[in-house]
Design an enzyme around this catalytic site. Structure first.
Site, PDB file in Angstrom:
ATOM      1  CG  PHE A   1      -2.164   1.196   1.317  1.00 47.65           C
ATOM      2  CD1 PHE A   1      -3.140   0.652   0.530  1.00 47.65           C
ATOM      3  CD2 PHE A   1      -1.879   2.406   1.339  1.00 47.65           C
ATOM      4  CE1 PHE A   1      -4.260   1.889   0.379  1.00 47.65           C
ATOM      5  CE2 PHE A   1      -3.059   3.228   1.968  1.00 47.65           C
ATOM      6  CZ  PHE A   1      -4.300   2.839   0.835  1.00 47.65           C
TER       7      PHE A   1
ATOM      8  CG  ASP B   1       0.220  -2.507   6.407  1.00 50.16           C
ATOM      9  OD1 ASP B   1      -0.557  -2.462   7.097  1.00 50.16           O
ATOM     10  OD2 ASP B   1      -0.157  -1.356   5.874  1.00 50.16           O
TER      11      ASP B   1
ATOM     12  CE1 TYR C   1      -8.803   2.570   6.226  1.00 50.71           C
ATOM     13  CE2 TYR C   1      -8.189   4.045   7.760  1.00 50.71           C
ATOM     14  CZ  TYR C   1      -8.262   3.297   7.030  1.00 50.71           C
ATOM     15  OH  TYR C   1      -6.803   3.799   6.657  1.00 50.71           O
ATOM     16  CE  LYS C   2      -7.444  -1.202   5.031  1.00 53.89           C
ATOM     17  NZ  LYS C   2      -8.489  -0.688   3.321  1.00 53.89           N
TER      18      LYS C   2
END
Lengths: 386, 386
Positions: free
Chosen positions: B97, B174, B199-200
């Site tokens: 990411f 991560d 938030y996932k």
């Protein structure tokens, strides 16, 4: 509003209904739209920049709502603090809020340099001559508070920024205790950067997103600590390994912004939209004048630490007393909310937006009663953190 | 829940009612108690550590809810990444990411070192042999994703942490795309650190506070980027110029925590309290198995990028198609919410907590219809950001 007399708006401002409504609106968007809400939230922080720019006397591109004072200091120091040769040390004041000192210490340590602290002659205020004395050809960057968090002493941003610049150093400001309490003129002052929180006079809620100002002259720099939310909006979702900084202060965003917390700030800022900041400041001075007069008259054993000169006064009044902690707790037990700062300071913030002279008179009356009766000494003060 | 079929829980999880309630409760505390609310909020982040520890397979003192992935990477890299002699470069993957890459680039630049990227042979996955090849005596620290955000390839944290350690480097993870989707065993794996967002699969709301794991063996280090909220609780309000780090991961907090955003995380974590994470993972694999089977059978022109081997699969399924962007927009117009990643990936996340096989069959049926009719080519895809 909490019940009673609230005089702690310089620690946590009260909740504006507009902040409550904005949080509910964003919660509702999350609930009903989920990820599609991002079409609305994507540029949310940037939409607050005109309002923040007005509060700070800056162009919208010079400010952004993001991070916290500490995180923003780390981001700005990483970029702006570049020790070179003899000019390598940092300078702050001995009376700064601790997180400012810790952030500056961090970067001094990372660069093998020193953080020097301008001493205080009286333990409560900083003499401008001592700033001049501490400035030398070995200082690379100075961080100053706009208003000292304990005594409420205010500094002249334009004059002192010029003093620092004359000596060849950069200067940044911690505006936690002035944003929302008075007008600022950051761009014209020439200050290099500033940071602030939004939960004091801005009333944006506990731990609300902070903000930062970066003078336009530094916008050619790329942020040293980058993150994907600081990428220019147009190419952010190309998601390449090449960071392309957004124009201006927005490049100092790092992670995905906290939408619910930003919403509270969004709502809180509505109150300042049509507000004359000079009138706000005039009202604030009227209230602190009144409080200082009342303290002089009725509380002679509590020394007023806050400068009497308007130009050197922030938005709150600090009273020194060895029993300040117990007095603070006793006031709270009586529905009056002040704030205590270790070891001997009672802070009272009459906020222009919501406090009155009557509240100040009542507070001084109750304080007088406590000092006369000594009943505050019976209050349990253990456990209070704020 | 948003209406229709929601398959984007790996971008933004849906709103749990417990999160909504927790935010309202904290808003109410702000409204009625103002600053006195801090008696309740002061240790709020730390109260979430047992729940986060359970999710990550770590002791409560090894984890803390704070910052964002980016901010936490900066804080951890500042502390753990100490180039020495030849061992000075950083290593990540070419498919990370972007914010991970930007954070690593930042610290490589600050230390005059390089960030090397492990190449991908097929543009979609990383071969473990290529990690081994890239590891050498000049690599000081490696950052790896637990699950690649595009293809959904999962890595074995324990095995690869050991591979990196054998070469004498530190390794961080991560875990954005695995926290809340599967169990972790971070402490036992020996990983040095990890970061994640909430938030996932954790459903804590847009831009919710992230978190970090720091292995106990590093708890003797002081955080290089410090802030007052990382001070030990007992002395934080003494407000001295001497930072005293809190025990463990909590020392990596910097500014005052965002209470309203933390509240959403607090509420969202309630859902995981009594959940068997192995059962959750089994259900997730059942759903992704079903989706892969359906895609193989009905969507032969969309290549499944996600590994079929359970051990190498995360929580979502990625389908490759040159018209992925238009297909994503057309699905959304029909009430099915997938997610598009530039330039040609359609991501579908059947979340164990709330998606069903029926929803997957309907999604594949609609996709088949679009591919047959070509009607997705008529959808306006400009402006979509998520």
């Amino acid at each position: 509003m909490p019940p009673g007399i609230y005089l702690d708006g310089n620690s946590l401002g009260v909740m504006p209904l507009s902040a409550h409504q904005a949080v509910l609106r964003r919660l509702g968007e999350w609930q009903t739209q989920a990820v599609s809400g991002w079409d609305e939230w994507f540029g949310l922080a940037e939409t607050l920049s005109p309002a923040l720019g007005k509060l700070m006397g800056a162009a919208p591109r010079e400010v952004i709502a993001t991070g916290s004072i500490t995180a923003n200091l780390h981001a700005l120091l990483a970029t702006l603090y570049r020790p070179q040769g003899e000019r390598r040390h940092l300078l702050a004041t001995a009376l700064d809020f601790p997180t400012d000192v810790y952030a500056m210490q961090s970067w001094a340590r990372l660069h093998g340099a020193e953080l020097r602290l301008i001493p205080s002659r009286d333990g409560q205020t900083i003499h401008e001559d001592d700033l001049r004395l501490a400035l030398g050809p070995d200082i690379a960057l100075v961080l100053l508070p706009t208003v000292l968090y304990r005594s409420g002493q205010r500094f002249d941003i334009a004059r002192l920024s010029a003093v620092v610049h004359q000596q060849g150093a950069l200067v940044g400001w911690d505006a936690a205790h002035s944003i929302g309490a008075m007008p600022h003129d950051l761009h014209a002052s020439g200050a290099d950067f500033a940071v602030w929180c939004s939960y004091k006079y801005l009333n944006a809620g506990p731990g609300a997103p902070g903000g930062l100002f970066l003078h336009q002259r530094h916008h050619h720099l790329a942020p040293a600590l980058s993150g994907w939310w600081g990428n220019e909006k147009e190419t952010q979702f190309e998601m390449t390994t090449q960071f392309r900084p957004a124009p201006g202060a927005a490049a100092y965003q790092q992670g995905t912004p906290p939408v619910l917390a930003l919403a509270a700030l969004e709502g809180a800022l509505e109150i300042f939209e049509d507000l004359d900041l000079h009138a706000l400041r005039a009202r604030s001075l009227q209230l602190t004048d009144t409080l200082i007069e009342l303290a002089d008259l009725h509380l002679p054993e509590m020394r007023v630490l806050t400068p009497r000169d308007h130009a050197r006064r922030g938005g709150h009044v600090s009273l020194l007393h060895p029993e300040a902690r117990a007095l603070s707790a006793a006031l709270r037990a009586r529905g009056i909310i002040p704030d205590y700062r270790s070891p001997d300071i009672l802070r009272l913030a009459p906020v222009a937006l919501y406090n009155t002279e009557d509240e100040l008179r009542e507070t001084v009356r109750v304080l007088r009663g406590l000092l006369d009766s000594g009943s505050h000494r019976e209050v349990d003060v253990s456990g209070a953190v704020s």
